[in-house]
Design a protein around this motif. Structure first.
Motif: not given
Length: 645
Positions: A64-71, A91-102
Motif C-alpha cells: 500500500d502506498k500509505d504503508g510504504k509512506s509509514t515505513f 538539531q532537527f528540522g523536518i523528516g518526511p516520507a517522499i514519493e520514493s524514500g524519505f
RNA sequence: GCCAGCAUAGCUCAGUUGGCCAGAGCAGCUGAUUUGUAAUCAGCGGGUCGGGGGUUCGAAUCCCUCUGCUGGCUCCA
C-alpha cells in the motif's frame, strides 16, 4: 465490544481498545508480521494504537502506498536516531516520507556532512534497526513539548511546536530518540532491513531562501535487502536513459563553456529531429487555422514595461542591451506575447476576424540561476512552439477546447501516456503576487475548469501555481529519474489585452476587449526533446527519424545494388543511408545498433542476385529476407501502428 | 544565487601517502583485409591534467579563486 468493518464489508467484533495489529493477528500471523500501519476511519494510524469505538479498518502493508509512506517516515526517525548517536548536539528540522524514500533536514552546526559520511550513518541505522525498538506514541501538552525541546536546545522543533495547538501534540520515541511527530509509525524498527542513504543536499529551513540552509539527507529503505538491490538497479537503468548522455552519444546537441552555460547548440542530427517536430506542429496548426509569424529576438524595454513583465522580472532578467549612440534599451525577449500583441494592434479588428491565431517558433532568453540549469530541460535560451489566440469572451471556451484537442493530439502522437494535467490557480492568500482584476481571474479559472471537464480530461488543481497574469493548464511529464517537468501549457490572459489596449469592434459597433490565450503544446522544443529522449531511450518513433534505415553492403560489389534500393525506398518516402565503409558486416551492424537506427538492410551477393534484402530490426535481431515491396508494406504498417497508438 | 561534490586525450576511465619524459581501451589517421547479423589485424598521431594564482627543491595530486558540470534547495513569464 466494538464493531470493526473491513474493506470488503465484513464486520467483526473486538474488545474496545483493540489495536490494528491485534486485528491482523486474529486473521493470520503472516499478515500481522507484514502490517505497517492501518487506515482507521479513513485516517492512517499506528497499528499499535488502540481503537476506541466502532470503526472501519484497512490494514496497510508494503504494497500500500500509505504503508510504504509509514515505513519511510519511520525510517526518517531511524536516520535521526543514528545522527543523534553519531553527532551529539545535532538539531532537527523536518523528516518526511517522499514519493520514493524519505529525507531529514538537520543542522549540524559547524560540521559539514558529505557523501562519504553516509555509509557510517547507514551502518548505525542498521545497527539500531536490529534493536527492534518500538515506536511509542505519547500525547503531550504544549508546555511539556516546549520544555523538552528547550532543554534539548532544538530551536527548529520549538518553532514548529509554537505553531501547533495545545492538545494536538504528540511525541514518538524509539530507543533513545524522541521526536515531535504526528505519526503514524510502523510497529518497530526491526522491519527496516535495508538502508541506502542517497545524497546530501542543502535545503533552506522551511523552504525560505532568507533562512538558514540545513543539511538534507535523502535515503530509501526496504523491508528486504533484495528490494533495495532491485531499486538501485532500476536507478542505474534510468541513468542510461538520461537525455544528456544519449544526446551526446547520438550527437544531437552540445553545450560549450565558451558559448555559455544553459545555451544549447543543436547538432545536425538533433536539428533534423527538431525540424521534423516543427513541421509536424506546423501541419497540425495549419489544420486549426493558425497563421505563422516571425518576430525579432529583442524588443525595446518599453515594450516590457507596457506588458508588465519588466516590473515583475526586470531585475531577474538578462539586463538591457543599449544602442551605442542613442542609448535606447532593448531586452532579449523572454516571451513572444508582447510582440504578438503588437501584431494584433497593427490594424483594427472586427469581431468577424476573430479568433485570430498567431503562431511562431519563438526563441526566447531567460535568466535562470546557474544552479538551476539542467541539460535541455532547464536552459537560458530555448524555442517555444508559441501561439497567441485573440478571441471574444464568448469564443474563449471553444478556443480552449480547440487547443486542448491539439495538445492531446501532440502528446498521443509522441506516445506520451503518463502525463498529468495540472490546473494552476491563484494562491488566495497572496493577492499581491498577481496582476489583473478578481473578476477576470475568476472567469478565467472557471473557463479552464469547465473546458477540461467537458473533454473529460483528468486534472489536478494546484493553488498558488498560476502565472502572475493568469491561471493555466499545464501538461506535466516525468523524466527518467522521476522528476516532473512542465511541457505543454495553455494560459488564459485577460491582462495583456488590457495593458496593450487591444480592441475589436463588436456587432454592436462598439469597441470591446479581446481575450488572449497563450499556448505551447510542446512547451519548448528543448525540454520536449529531452523528455522524448528519456521516454524512448533514444529510440524515436519511426515517423520522426531522419534516418530510418541503414543499408549495409557486405562487400564492395553490391554497393551499386544498394543505391538502387535506396532510390526505390525514397519513392516510398523511406529515409536512410548506405554504410559503404570498408568494415566487416559485424562492425556495421554493431555501429548501427548503437546509433539506434530502427532498420538495417543487409545486402550481400545473394540479395543482389535475388533482388531482395535481409532485414534486421534494432534491438530485435534478424527478421529474415524480404522483397522491397514486402519491406515497404511492413514499414507502412509500423507507421500506421504508431499513428493509432 | 545557496549547500555538498566533481573536472586527466574526441569518449569512458587508471594515475598509491606530492617525486623520473602522464597511462589504457574505444574513437581518429595510415596500411593490409572484401568480410553473412553487435567490435578484422597492424602501425602512427593525440593531453601546458578546466582557467588563473599560491604553497613546495618538486604539484594532475595540497590551498585560494574563477568557469563548467552533478545532486538537492530557492526560483521558473
Amino acid at each position: 465490544m466494538i464493531q470493526i468493518t473491513f474493506p470488503d464489508g465484513n464486520v467483526r467484533e473486538y474488545p474496545n481498545g483493540t489495536t490494528a495489529m491485534e486485528v491482523a493477528e486474529s486473521i493470520s500471523s503472516g499478515l500481522a508480521r507484514n502490517v505497517l500501519s492501518a487506515r482507521i476511519n479513513g485516517e492512517v494510524w499506528d497499528a499499535t494504537r488502540p481503537i476506541e469505538g466502532n470503526a472501519t479498518i484497512a490494514l496497510l502493508t508494503w504494497i500500500d502506498k500509505d504503508g510504504k509512506s509509514t515505513f519511510w517516515h519511520s525510517s526518517a526517525h531511524l536516520l535521526a536516531e543514528a545522527l543523534e548517536a553519531l553527532y551529539p548536539g545535532v538539531q532537527f528540522g523536518i523528516g518526511p516520507a517522499i514519493e520514493s524514500g524519505f529525507y531529514y533536514d538537520v543542522d549540524l552546526g559547524d560540521k559539514t556532512l558529505s557523501f562519504d559520511d553516509l555509509p557510517a550513518i547507514e551502518k548505525k541505522m542498521l545497527e539500531l534497526a536490529k534493536e527492534k525498538n518500538t515506536y511509542d506514541r505519547r500525547e503531550v501538552s504544549k508546555e511539556e513539548a516546549l520544555a523538552y525541546f528547550t532543554e534539548k536546545g532544538d530551536t527548529y522543533k520549538i518553532e514548529l511546536i509554537n505553531e501547533l495547538e495545545d492538545g494536538t501534540i504528540t511525541f514518538y520515541q524509539q530507543g533513545a530518540f524522541v521526536d515531535l511527530c504526528r505519526g503514524p509509525h510502523i510497529p518497530d524498527t526491526g522491519k527496516i532491513k535495508a538502508v541506502k542513504l542517497l545524497s546530501v543536499a542543502g535545503a533552506y529551513w522551511r523552504g525560505d531562501e532568507k533562512r538558514k540552509m540545513l543539511t538534507r539527507i535523502y535515503g530509501i529503505t526496504f523491508p528486504k535487502q533484495k528490494e533495495l538491490k532491485a531499486h538501485l538497479e532500476m536507478m542505474e537503468e534510468a541513468k542510461k536513459r538520461d537525455h544528456r548522455k544519449i544526446g551526446q552519444e547520438l550527437e544531437l546537441f552540445m553545450f560549450s563553456e565558451r558559448v555559455g552555460a544553459g545555451l544549447p547548440i543543436w547538432l545536425p542530427k538533433g536539428n533534423a529531429l527538431r525540424e521534423r517536430l516543427m513541421n509536424f506542429m506546423r501541419e497540425e496548426q495549419e489544420k486549426r487555422g493558425y497563421k505563422m509569424v516571425t518576430t525579432p529576438h529583442i524588443g525595446k524595454k518599453e515594450l516590457y514595461i507596457t506588458s508588465g513583465h519588466y516590473a515583475k522580472y526586470g531585475e531577474d532578467s538578462f539586463q538591457p542591451i543599449e544602442t551605442p549612440r542613442e542609448g535606447e534599451e532593448f531586452l532579449l525577449k523572454p516571451m513572444n506575447c508582447p510582440h504578438h500583441c503588437e501584431i494584433y494592434a497593427n490594424k483594427p479588428h472586427s469581431y468577424r476576424d476573430l479568433p485570430l491565431r498567431i503562431a511562431e517558433f519563438g526563441t526566447v532568453y531567460r535568466y535562470e540561476q546557474s544552479g538551476e540549469l539542467h541539460g535541455l530541460s532547464r536552459v537560458r535560451g530555448f524555442t517555444q512552439d508559441d501561439a497567441h489566440i485573440f478571441c471574444t469572451p464568448d469564443q474563449l471556451k471553444e478556443e480552449f477546447l480547440n487547443v486542448l484537442d491539439l495538445t492531446k493530439t501532440v502528446l498521443s502522437r509522441m506516445g506520451f501516456k503518463n502525463f498529468t494535467a495540472q490546473i494552476s490557480l491563484r494562491d488566495p492568500g497572496k493577492p499581491e503576487k498577481y496582476i489583473g482584476s478578481d473578476e477576470n481571474w475568476e472567469a478565467a479559472e472557471r473557463a479552464i475548469i469547465e473546458a477540461t471537464d467537458e473533454v473529460g480530461l483528468e486534472t489536478v488543481q494546484e493553488l498558488g501555481e498560476a502565472a502572475f497574469y493568469g491561471p493555466k493548464l499545464d501538461f506535466m511529464v516525468r523524466d527518467a529519474i522521476g522528476r516532473s517537468w512542465q511541457l505543454g501549457t495553455i494560459q488564459v490572459d485577460y491582462n495583456l489585452p488590457d495593458r496593450f489596449e487591444l480592441e475589436y469592434i463588436g456587432s454592436d459597433n462598439q469597441p470591446h476587449r479581446p481575450v488572449m490565450i497563450h499556448r505551447a503544446p510542446f512547451g519548448s522544443l528543448e525540454r520536449f526533446i529531452s523528455i522524448l529522449i528519456e521516454n524512448t531511450a533514444g529510440k524515436f518513433p519511426l515517423w520522426l527519424l531522419p534516418e530510418q534505415y541503414a543499408l549495409l553492403p557486405i562487400n564492395e560489389k553490391v554497393v551499386d545494388y544498394c543505391k538502387t534500393i535506396a532510390d526505390k525506398l525514397a519513392i516510398h518516402d523511406i529515409r536512410g543511408f548506405i554504410d559503404d565503409r570498408n568494415e566487416s558486416i559485424g562492425r556495421k551492424i554493431r555501429d548501427t545498433e548503437l546509433k539506434r537506427i530502427p532498420y538495417m538492410l543487409i545486402v550481400g551477393d545473394q540479395e543482389a542476385a535475388n533482388g531482395n534484402v535481409s532485414v534486421r530490426r534494432q534491438g530485435q535481431g534478424d527478421q529474415g529476407i524480404m522483397t522491397l515491396d514486402e519491406f515497404a508494406a511492413h514499414f507502412q504498417e509500423v507507421l500506421n501502428i504508431e499513428k493509432e497508438a
